[in-house]
Design a protein around this motif. Structure first.
Motif, PDB file in Angstrom:
ATOM      1  N   THR A  62       0.835  -1.177   0.047  1.00  0.00           N
ATOM      2  CA  THR A  62       0.073   0.093   0.022  1.00  0.00           C
ATOM      3  C   THR A  62       0.698   1.232   0.076  1.00  0.00           C
ATOM      4  O   THR A  62       0.669   2.397  -0.803  1.00  0.00           O
ATOM      5  N   LEU A  63       1.893   1.298   0.815  1.00  0.00           N
ATOM      6  CA  LEU A  63       2.799   2.341   0.767  1.00  0.00           C
ATOM      7  C   LEU A  63       3.643   2.473  -0.521  1.00  0.00           C
ATOM      8  O   LEU A  63       3.618   3.937  -1.122  1.00  0.00           O
ATOM      9  N   ASP A  64       4.072   1.421  -1.080  1.00  0.00           N
ATOM     10  CA  ASP A  64       4.562   1.386  -2.538  1.00  0.00           C
ATOM     11  C   ASP A  64       3.610   2.115  -3.577  1.00  0.00           C
ATOM     12  O   ASP A  64       4.047   2.875  -4.371  1.00  0.00           O
ATOM     13  N   PHE A  65       2.407   1.622  -3.374  1.00  0.00           N
ATOM     14  CA  PHE A  65       1.345   2.113  -4.269  1.00  0.00           C
ATOM     15  C   PHE A  65       1.251   3.679  -4.179  1.00  0.00           C
ATOM     16  O   PHE A  65       0.980   4.274  -5.141  1.00  0.00           O
ATOM     17  N   SER A  66       1.078   3.921  -2.897  1.00  0.00           N
ATOM     18  CA  SER A  66       0.821   5.510  -2.504  1.00  0.00           C
ATOM     19  C   SER A  66       1.852   6.334  -3.052  1.00  0.00           C
ATOM     20  O   SER A  66       1.626   7.457  -3.687  1.00  0.00           O
ATOM     21  N   ARG A  67       3.029   6.106  -2.870  1.00  0.00           N
ATOM     22  CA  ARG A  67       4.280   6.652  -3.221  1.00  0.00           C
ATOM     23  C   ARG A  67       4.511   6.675  -4.752  1.00  0.00           C
ATOM     24  O   ARG A  67       4.757   7.903  -5.165  1.00  0.00           O
ATOM     25  N   ALA A  68       4.096   5.693  -5.436  1.00  0.00           N
ATOM     26  CA  ALA A  68       4.523   5.706  -6.864  1.00  0.00           C
ATOM     27  C   ALA A  68       3.212   6.570  -7.497  1.00  0.00           C
ATOM     28  O   ALA A  68       3.522   7.369  -8.230  1.00  0.00           O
ATOM     29  N   ALA A  69       1.882   6.511  -7.047  1.00  0.00           N
ATOM     30  CA  ALA A  69       1.020   7.334  -7.483  1.00  0.00           C
ATOM     31  C   ALA A  69       1.315   8.786  -7.407  1.00  0.00           C
ATOM     32  O   ALA A  69       1.081   9.415  -8.344  1.00  0.00           O
ATOM     33  N   ALA A  70       1.728   9.094  -6.198  1.00  0.00           N
ATOM     34  CA  ALA A  70       1.892  10.822  -5.814  1.00  0.00           C
ATOM     35  C   ALA A  70       3.266  11.000  -6.748  1.00  0.00           C
ATOM     36  O   ALA A  70       3.131  12.394  -7.099  1.00  0.00           O
ATOM     37  N   GLN A  71       4.086  10.231  -6.989  1.00  0.00           N
ATOM     38  CA  GLN A  71       5.124  10.518  -7.564  1.00  0.00           C
ATOM     39  C   GLN A  71       4.914  10.685  -9.139  1.00  0.00           C
ATOM     40  O   GLN A  71       5.415  11.730  -9.819  1.00  0.00           O
ATOM     41  N   ARG A  72       3.961   9.915  -9.886  1.00  0.00           N
ATOM     42  CA  ARG A  72       3.635  10.163 -10.950  1.00  0.00           C
ATOM     43  C   ARG A  72       2.811  11.381 -11.225  1.00  0.00           C
ATOM     44  O   ARG A  72       2.759  11.936 -12.342  1.00  0.00           O
ATOM     45  N   LEU A  73       1.879  11.629 -10.409  1.00  0.00           N
ATOM     46  CA  LEU A  73       1.057  12.882 -10.255  1.00  0.00           C
ATOM     47  C   LEU A  73       1.877  14.082 -10.509  1.00  0.00           C
ATOM     48  O   LEU A  73       1.613  14.924 -11.207  1.00  0.00           O
ATOM     49  N   MET A  74       2.921  14.217  -9.478  1.00  0.00           N
ATOM     50  CA  MET A  74       3.822  15.174  -9.405  1.00  0.00           C
ATOM     51  C   MET A  74       4.560  15.375 -10.690  1.00  0.00           C
ATOM     52  O   MET A  74       4.620  16.521 -11.463  1.00  0.00           O
TER      53      MET A  74
END
Length: 160
Positions: A137-149
């Motif tokens: 879940t943390l990997d998912f969240s961090r990857a999603a936030a990085q891609r959004l940025m």
């Protein structure tokens, strides 16, 4: 390896997938979104494998979807059992031109025409250990936030 780059017009497309795989992916993403899942393509897991799609339900259930665009694609790729350690349910997704009987019965099965997807067979549940669930879940969240940025930066740079 990063999957997005601010040097291209669309930093959210990494270019490794065939047009047919992208068509399957689009229909499955629509289906999972309709089911109220957050969906992220191409997430690298802790074992180094890259999940074609990973989906997170409102209750925190994690699904991995392995996209197969042909019989040959399925036959040559035997890494999919490695995904079970990182999800509650494992699915295959394909299109109507691929015979459905090639896919293992112990995995779920999704069918996509690019405009929608259909759940043909549910996947058996194998609940993740709490520590693994937290890590994924943390990997998912961090990857999603990085891609959004990164996508936001690309819009600012390219003015689109």
């Amino acid at each position: 390896m990063t999957l997005v780059s601010i040097a291209v017009n669309n930093p959210l497309i990494d270019g490794r997938q065939s047009d047919r795989a992208m068509m399957i992916r689009r229909g499955v993403q629509i289906l999972l979104s309709d089911m109220r899942f957050a969906v992220l393509p191409e997430l690298t897991l802790a074992n180094g494998r890259r999940a074609d799609l990973i989906a997170l339900s409102e209750k925190g259930e994690i699904w991995i979807v392995e996209i197969k665009s042909s019989i040959e694609d399925f036959r040559v790729d035997r890494k999919w059992p490695d995904y079970r350690r990182y999800c509650d349910r494992l699915f295959f997704a394909t299109h109507p031109g691929v015979p459905l009987e090639i896919f293992p019965e112990d995995c779920g099965l999704l069918l996509s025409d690019g405009y929608s997807g259909h759940l043909l067979r549910d996947a058996p549940e194998h609940r993740l250990a709490p520590a693994t669930r937290k890590a994924v879940t943390l990997d998912f969240s961090r990857a999603a936030a990085q891609r959004l940025m990164t996508a936001e930066w690309a819009v600012q740079v390219h003015g689109t």
